[in-house]
Design a protein around this motif. Sequence first.
Motif, PDB file in Angstrom:
ATOM      1  N   LEU A 212       2.357-122.881 -10.809  1.00  0.00           N
ATOM      2  CA  LEU A 212       3.270-121.818 -11.196  1.00  0.00           C
ATOM      3  C   LEU A 212       3.030-121.561 -12.673  1.00  0.00           C
TER       4      LEU A 212
ATOM      5  N   CYS B 130       7.023-112.347  -1.090  1.00  0.00           N
ATOM      6  CA  CYS B 130       5.952-112.427  -2.081  1.00  0.00           C
ATOM      7  C   CYS B 130       4.847-111.432  -1.731  1.00  0.00           C
TER       8      CYS B 130
ATOM      9  N   PRO C 101       6.194-113.727  -6.301  1.00  0.00           N
ATOM     10  CA  PRO C 101       7.498-113.431  -5.701  1.00  0.00           C
ATOM     11  C   PRO C 101       8.018-112.091  -6.225  1.00  0.00           C
TER      12      PRO C 101
ATOM     13  N   HIS D 246       2.116-117.426  -9.093  1.00  0.00           N
ATOM     14  CA  HIS D 246       1.767-118.625  -8.328  1.00  0.00           C
ATOM     15  C   HIS D 246       0.296-118.533  -7.932  1.00  0.00           C
TER      16      HIS D 246
ATOM     17  N   GLY E 102      10.140-114.205  -9.828  1.00  0.00           N
ATOM     18  CA  GLY E 102       9.738-115.609  -9.900  1.00  0.00           C
ATOM     19  C   GLY E 102       8.409-115.743 -10.608  1.00  0.00           C
TER      20      GLY E 102
ATOM     21  N   GLU F 272      10.545-119.262  -2.456  1.00  0.00           N
ATOM     22  CA  GLU F 272      10.004-118.057  -3.084  1.00  0.00           C
ATOM     23  C   GLU F 272      10.405-116.775  -2.353  1.00  0.00           C
TER      24      GLU F 272
ATOM     25  N   LEU G 254      10.989-125.531  -3.483  1.00  0.00           N
ATOM     26  CA  LEU G 254      10.762-124.182  -3.985  1.00  0.00           C
ATOM     27  C   LEU G 254      11.033-123.186  -2.870  1.00  0.00           C
TER      28      LEU G 254
END
Length: 205
Positions: A80, A143, A201, A179, A176, A140, A138
């Motif tokens: 991340l 996404c 996200p 990633h 978010g 998310e 986590l």
Amino acid sequence: MDKYDVKKAHRTLYSPSAREFAVVEVPELRYLAVDGRGDPNTSEAYANAVAALYGVAYTVKFGSRKVLGRDFVVGPLQGLWRADDPAAFHTRHKQVWEWTMMISQPPWVTEDMVRAAVEDVAKKKTLPGLEGVGLRTLVEGTCVQILHIGPYDDEGPTLERLHSRYLPENGLTFNGDHHEIYLSDVRRTAPEKLRTILRQPVKAG
């Protein structure tokens, strides 16, 4: 003994197209994780974090197989990435990047198992950063993701297209951290063949 493999258990999350962005729903997942800051190419803290993660991940795996009779494939390294200005990612201004490096865990792995693994590794090796490794959950949700093929430093144009075109054109905004999922072993793969999932996200904007 059947082996749990997160890439097979969540196939759609680990097999995106390299041509088009795709929207996926990412459920609650658990990871070994450790935090840090700085350029991953030059930061000693980053190298220490990754070494500690793998040490704990394999110790958890062997403990699970021995004690519970449940085995699993150690998943790919994931990261991340965050910065005050998202443009730092497509400009590759790495010095200001903050990161959380992660390795996914099967749903049966507990905090007690991870603590025991950290203690076991600490008895055998001196790994700076080991004390920062823990189990995290986590979520998310929605996404957007795409598969990037090539060197990590060539991700910029794809991220620029995501940030400046795809998200605004589809009424979406950030929800978010950026990633990345590293499907290739960087030690054994030519830079032009590296396969990395880029995931963001999102929410309605």
